[in-house]
Design a protein around this motif. Sequence first.
Motif, PDB file in Angstrom:
ATOM      1  N   ASP A  54      50.446  43.158  54.802  1.00 23.89           N
ATOM      2  CA  ASP A  54      52.115  43.421  54.171  1.00 23.89           C
ATOM      3  C   ASP A  54      52.284  42.708  53.170  1.00 23.89           C
ATOM      4  N   GLY A  55      52.662  43.414  51.817  1.00 25.05           N
ATOM      5  CA  GLY A  55      52.662  42.676  50.592  1.00 25.05           C
ATOM      6  C   GLY A  55      52.016  42.100  50.019  1.00 25.05           C
ATOM      7  N   ALA A  56      51.046  43.201  50.146  1.00 20.55           N
ATOM      8  CA  ALA A  56      49.544  43.236  49.263  1.00 20.55           C
ATOM      9  C   ALA A  56      50.536  44.654  48.121  1.00 20.55           C
ATOM     10  N   LYS A  57      49.370  43.475  46.782  1.00 20.61           N
ATOM     11  CA  LYS A  57      49.146  44.674  45.696  1.00 20.61           C
ATOM     12  C   LYS A  57      48.139  45.945  45.804  1.00 20.61           C
ATOM     13  N   LEU A  58      48.334  46.898  45.962  1.00 18.12           N
ATOM     14  CA  LEU A  58      47.854  48.083  46.160  1.00 18.12           C
ATOM     15  C   LEU A  58      48.093  49.578  45.570  1.00 18.12           C
ATOM     16  N   GLY A  59      47.185  50.170  45.008  1.00 17.65           N
ATOM     17  CA  GLY A  59      47.376  51.853  44.145  1.00 17.65           C
ATOM     18  C   GLY A  59      47.326  52.258  45.690  1.00 17.65           C
ATOM     19  N   HIS A  60      46.476  52.569  45.845  1.00 16.20           N
ATOM     20  CA  HIS A  60      46.347  53.885  47.018  1.00 16.20           C
ATOM     21  C   HIS A  60      45.312  53.078  48.120  1.00 16.20           C
ATOM     22  N   LEU A  61      45.570  53.530  49.292  1.00 18.36           N
ATOM     23  CA  LEU A  61      44.640  54.010  49.955  1.00 18.36           C
ATOM     24  C   LEU A  61      43.603  54.422  49.666  1.00 18.36           C
ATOM     25  N   LEU A  62      43.592  55.467  49.375  1.00 13.65           N
ATOM     26  CA  LEU A  62      42.337  56.313  48.828  1.00 13.65           C
ATOM     27  C   LEU A  62      42.714  56.893  47.700  1.00 13.65           C
ATOM     28  N   PHE A  63      41.647  56.831  46.521  1.00 14.20           N
ATOM     29  CA  PHE A  63      41.970  57.572  45.031  1.00 14.20           C
ATOM     30  C   PHE A  63      40.256  57.671  44.682  1.00 14.20           C
ATOM     31  N   ILE A  64      40.457  59.260  44.504  1.00 12.98           N
ATOM     32  CA  ILE A  64      39.406  60.026  44.382  1.00 12.98           C
ATOM     33  C   ILE A  64      39.433  60.149  43.117  1.00 12.98           C
ATOM     34  N   LYS A  65      38.560  59.642  41.466  1.00  9.89           N
ATOM     35  CA  LYS A  65      39.424  59.648  40.132  1.00  9.89           C
ATOM     36  C   LYS A  65      37.619  60.381  39.282  1.00  9.89           C
ATOM     37  N   THR A  66      37.753  60.879  38.444  1.00  7.23           N
ATOM     38  CA  THR A  66      36.607  61.985  37.858  1.00  7.23           C
ATOM     39  C   THR A  66      37.086  62.218  36.768  1.00  7.23           C
TER      40      THR A  66
END
Length: 458
Positions: free
Chosen positions: A339-351
């Motif tokens: 809690d309080g972490a700086k995070l964008g996604h739990l799972l991010f698939i990018k191409t």
Amino acid sequence: MRSFNKIMLLVALAASPFVSQAQKGSKVQFTKVTVKAPFAMPAIKVPDLSRCPKFEVTGLGTAERDKTRNSKAIADAITRANAAGGGVVVIPPGEWPTVKVHFKSNVELHLSKGATLLFSDDPQDYLPAVHTTWEGMECYNYSPLIYAYKCDNVAITGEGQLKAKMDVWKVWFARPRPHMLSLKRLYQMAEKYVPVEQRQMVNDTAHLRPQFIQFNRCNNVLIEGVSIQNSPFWTIHPYLCTNVVIRKLKVYAHGHNNDGVDPEMSQNVLIENCEFDQGDDAVAIKSGRNPEGWRLKTPSKNIVIRNCLVKNGHQLIAIGSELSGGIENVLAENCTVQDGAKLGHLLFIKTNERMGGYVKNINMVNISSGKIDLGVLGIETDVLYQWRDLVPTTIKKLTPISDVHLRNITAKEAQFMSRIQGQKELPVKNVTLNNVSVGKITDKKTISENVTGLSVSQ
């Protein structure tokens, strides 16, 4: 004591009982780790060097001027351990300046409790250039701080610390025009299938930072117990490896591109019980950029990440964007984002339209998180970063993405639960979110473009 501190690191000599054991032909033992997964996960072969001779190293000097001699003595110990048919190189308590460490087969580097290997930030200490990579493209560049090339049965263990000095590397985090032009040159050489030996990237302006730890084309790799602080680039990079176990690590690295672990074109990988405090992705799974992945034809597959804690990072799990060799059979389970972490996604698939490759059978189960800046799941198919303006698309190859499954996921707050931005010519297929709960959604629950077979259920 002063004269003692000037003594170079000593390695056991021929009279040592350790070497006499080695002369009897000590050999590496193996254990196998069986991992339950929603795909056929082979048992992972793990090297066990506990019965091999130990090569104690003593007399390290703490003065910075001793870094080269310390490194040479570690190299001598590694050579002796390898010649013995297997051995453990033991670093005693204390802070020991060093330069690059290069492995040989059948060697364990063991850091005793209270031991710190402090790696120089002088780029000249990582020459001559070695066969390595930069963001999914092979080249000759500065040696990773710890490097193994075509080795079998190698390990880093112990309760000690690996630490990188950062005064120079942090200046290299910037990407001025000369650096970008060097990236462009490397990209164009890869695109033309120029032999890797001709892709020499060490010069006065390229500033391609080395990985901290790279196991390159290795089999049976163990990294266990140590703490890692700082990194010039990606922190741990298993590249074209088979049978990799990474467990009980504490990783802290908050510089540019400081992913925690980047398995690339590697298979049968277990990452467990680790703590990640990152400036980039905690775990980023890759498989080569554009022609490099097509040339090497080696997918990343059979990768399990479990029981890990993420304190900060861009994503818990990232897939791509370098994925031209394909990525399949991934499981992330029983992980927590603090809690309080700086995070964008739990799972991010990018191409993007240049990558090709494929992504399939990606699973995330039993994950809990506090607030997320973006969402639980993100899939984007137009991620180009600096490459959008640096080089044009010359070969268009889309990435099939299918069979992405999330179950039993909780987050306190996010902009969205899932955002999937597929391509009209090749929609994303078969995505399920089962019992995925976000306490507060600030935008839309699901955002979907060009997706077939999206299922959301409780």
